[in-house]
Design a protein around this motif. Sequence first.
Motif, PDB file in Angstrom:
ATOM      1  N   TYR A 416     -10.740 -33.124 -72.126  1.00 50.16           N
ATOM      2  CA  TYR A 416      -9.635 -34.218 -71.503  1.00 50.16           C
ATOM      3  C   TYR A 416      -8.806 -33.850 -72.689  1.00 50.16           C
ATOM      4  CZ  TYR A 416     -12.401 -36.138 -68.739  1.00 50.16           C
ATOM      5  OH  TYR A 416     -13.866 -36.435 -67.280  1.00 50.16           O
ATOM      6  N   ASP A 417      -6.947 -33.622 -72.080  1.00 47.50           N
ATOM      7  CA  ASP A 417      -5.578 -33.198 -72.838  1.00 47.50           C
ATOM      8  C   ASP A 417      -5.512 -34.304 -73.460  1.00 47.50           C
ATOM      9  OD1 ASP A 417      -3.037 -33.687 -74.321  1.00 47.50           O
ATOM     10  OD2 ASP A 417      -3.154 -31.262 -72.461  1.00 47.50           O
ATOM     11  N   PRO A 418      -5.689 -34.634 -74.437  1.00 52.01           N
ATOM     12  CA  PRO A 418      -5.217 -35.616 -75.836  1.00 52.01           C
ATOM     13  C   PRO A 418      -4.072 -36.483 -75.172  1.00 52.01           C
ATOM     14  CG  PRO A 418      -5.700 -33.995 -77.513  1.00 52.01           C
ATOM     15  CD  PRO A 418      -5.878 -33.625 -75.901  1.00 52.01           C
ATOM     16  N   ARG A 419      -2.822 -35.652 -75.114  1.00 51.77           N
ATOM     17  CA  ARG A 419      -1.668 -36.167 -74.695  1.00 51.77           C
ATOM     18  C   ARG A 419      -1.831 -37.015 -73.428  1.00 51.77           C
ATOM     19  NH1 ARG A 419       3.959 -33.288 -73.309  1.00 51.77           N
ATOM     20  NH2 ARG A 419       2.518 -31.648 -72.192  1.00 51.77           N
ATOM     21  N   VAL A 420      -2.443 -35.887 -72.768  1.00 55.44           N
ATOM     22  CA  VAL A 420      -2.227 -37.153 -71.250  1.00 55.44           C
ATOM     23  C   VAL A 420      -3.159 -37.995 -71.178  1.00 55.44           C
ATOM     24  CG1 VAL A 420      -3.097 -36.782 -68.947  1.00 55.44           C
ATOM     25  CG2 VAL A 420      -2.436 -35.026 -70.064  1.00 55.44           C
ATOM     26  N   VAL A 421      -4.052 -38.623 -72.488  1.00 53.71           N
ATOM     27  CA  VAL A 421      -4.745 -39.732 -72.294  1.00 53.71           C
ATOM     28  C   VAL A 421      -4.447 -40.550 -72.970  1.00 53.71           C
ATOM     29  CG1 VAL A 421      -6.595 -40.731 -73.208  1.00 53.71           C
ATOM     30  CG2 VAL A 421      -7.225 -38.486 -72.172  1.00 53.71           C
ATOM     31  N   GLU A 422      -3.536 -40.668 -73.729  1.00 56.53           N
ATOM     32  CA  GLU A 422      -2.669 -41.579 -74.737  1.00 56.53           C
ATOM     33  C   GLU A 422      -1.335 -42.245 -73.853  1.00 56.53           C
ATOM     34  OE1 GLU A 422      -3.408 -43.017 -77.687  1.00 56.53           O
ATOM     35  OE2 GLU A 422      -5.269 -41.667 -77.108  1.00 56.53           O
ATOM     36  N   ALA A 423      -1.328 -40.951 -72.681  1.00 53.64           N
ATOM     37  CA  ALA A 423       0.154 -41.345 -72.112  1.00 53.64           C
ATOM     38  C   ALA A 423      -0.702 -42.075 -70.977  1.00 53.64           C
ATOM     39  CB  ALA A 423       0.152 -40.326 -71.393  1.00 53.64           C
ATOM     40  N   LEU A 424      -1.855 -42.061 -70.611  1.00 54.58           N
ATOM     41  CA  LEU A 424      -2.502 -43.602 -69.710  1.00 54.58           C
ATOM     42  C   LEU A 424      -2.473 -44.083 -70.492  1.00 54.58           C
ATOM     43  CD1 LEU A 424      -4.052 -43.986 -66.910  1.00 54.58           C
ATOM     44  CD2 LEU A 424      -6.683 -43.075 -68.127  1.00 54.58           C
ATOM     45  N   ALA A 425      -3.154 -44.364 -71.485  1.00 53.93           N
ATOM     46  CA  ALA A 425      -4.131 -45.538 -72.593  1.00 53.93           C
ATOM     47  C   ALA A 425      -2.369 -46.191 -72.761  1.00 53.93           C
ATOM     48  CB  ALA A 425      -3.567 -45.336 -74.099  1.00 53.93           C
ATOM     49  N   ARG A 426      -0.855 -45.754 -72.888  1.00 56.20           N
ATOM     50  CA  ARG A 426       0.368 -46.659 -73.201  1.00 56.20           C
ATOM     51  C   ARG A 426       0.723 -47.060 -71.518  1.00 56.20           C
ATOM     52  NH1 ARG A 426       1.844 -41.505 -75.499  1.00 56.20           N
ATOM     53  NH2 ARG A 426       3.002 -40.741 -73.606  1.00 56.20           N
ATOM     54  N   MET A 427       0.873 -46.703 -70.495  1.00 57.41           N
ATOM     55  CA  MET A 427       0.524 -46.828 -69.428  1.00 57.41           C
ATOM     56  C   MET A 427      -0.328 -48.413 -68.948  1.00 57.41           C
ATOM     57  SD  MET A 427       0.844 -43.990 -67.204  1.00 57.41           S
ATOM     58  CE  MET A 427       0.363 -44.353 -65.559  1.00 57.41           C
TER      59      MET A 427
END
Length: 435
Positions: A416-427
Amino acid sequence: MLHAAAAALLVVAVTATAAAGPAQPVVALAFLTLIAVGECVRITLPGDREQAPIGAAAALAYALLGPLRGLPTTHGVLQVVAVAGAGSLLAAAAPSLSRALPGAFGRALRRRRGRSPADLVRRDTAARRLLTVGFAAAVFQPLYNGGLLDRLPSAGPAYGVFLAVVAALAALCDATLAAALHRARTGLRFPAALEDELRSLPGIGSAIVATGMLVSLAAGEIGLWALPVFCAPLLLAQVSFRRAAAIRATTGQTIATLARATEVAGYTPPGHARRVADTACALGRELGLGTRELALLEYAALMHDVGQLSLVEPVPDGATALLPAAEQQRIARLGSEVIRRTGVPPRVAEQVARLADPCRRPDGGYDRSLPLSARIIRVANAHDDLLTAARGRGLSDPAGRLEALEALRLERGRAYDPRVVEALARMGGRAREPG
């Protein structure tokens, strides 16, 4: 803020024009009528944005109107705003008169029933239009009425170049206001919203600007006949856009059918495709994707599991994220082949084909050829699969979301792309609840 500014400007313009009396009332009435008719025959553009090309072109032409059949005009900025606003308000009130009008025009008016004048002023497009027309008039009218353009022959190329510059500035103003309103309404980042608006300019936007400028130039030679003569091509362009909208609707029906096929066949849980699409679109907005990219992302997310129809036995709970990587890739490739034969944009098939590919190549390098949309869908799909599995074990939704997010974080940088995972965490790991 923009709505309040547009409303205040309209009130000032109408008050000032009524107090002083309209200059050249026949000319003002002709433009007002064309603006109102244009507002009644709107079209819907991609992104569910409404546009009234004829009304916008007529309003811009009035803002840029100089001589009329060789004679100078004397209307100013406030009268331009008053006429443009009055045309919009008249169109908003027109449905109450539609019962007396037979035929297609009456039907077009009836479709606008229920929109009061106050509602129309509050609409984004009405506020944007009024401010854009006011901007164009504020640039052109003082220079024209003050005699500063007398050195430019009204039939010469220099005058036409000046009009083109003012019209281009008005188009950029309109795009900026539209982006600001889009951001306020949807939460889309301003750079992405502005990029969407600028990309739309070469389409119907350029036709509106060109028609408005052409009408203002032609009116100097042939008078008010320029209005119907030179707006006719724009009306034909509207017909083409309506046909394109019908094609998009057919594409949407095809996608909805394919998205439901896996659920009807029992391969995926009810609502899975819709939940993945909603989470993917939320991630796309968080990462700054524009409207067009978000539309393609939604299409691909809705159809990401089509490849499961090729399986002899369904995957338990449709959780492809829990399968071996090679099997995930095989299902994605099969789904992509099905999508390629449906008439859906090719980029959708490409996104589905690559949604199971790892972020890193075998040599350890980052795979920059992997589309961002594919990476987003993979995270959204895995999040829903993991959350469904957690619910099946009796975990509460908050605990399940936390567990799913931690599982994704353990695999970030590989699957999984770290940037996408962190975006999910921010949401906050939000996902649509099962319907």
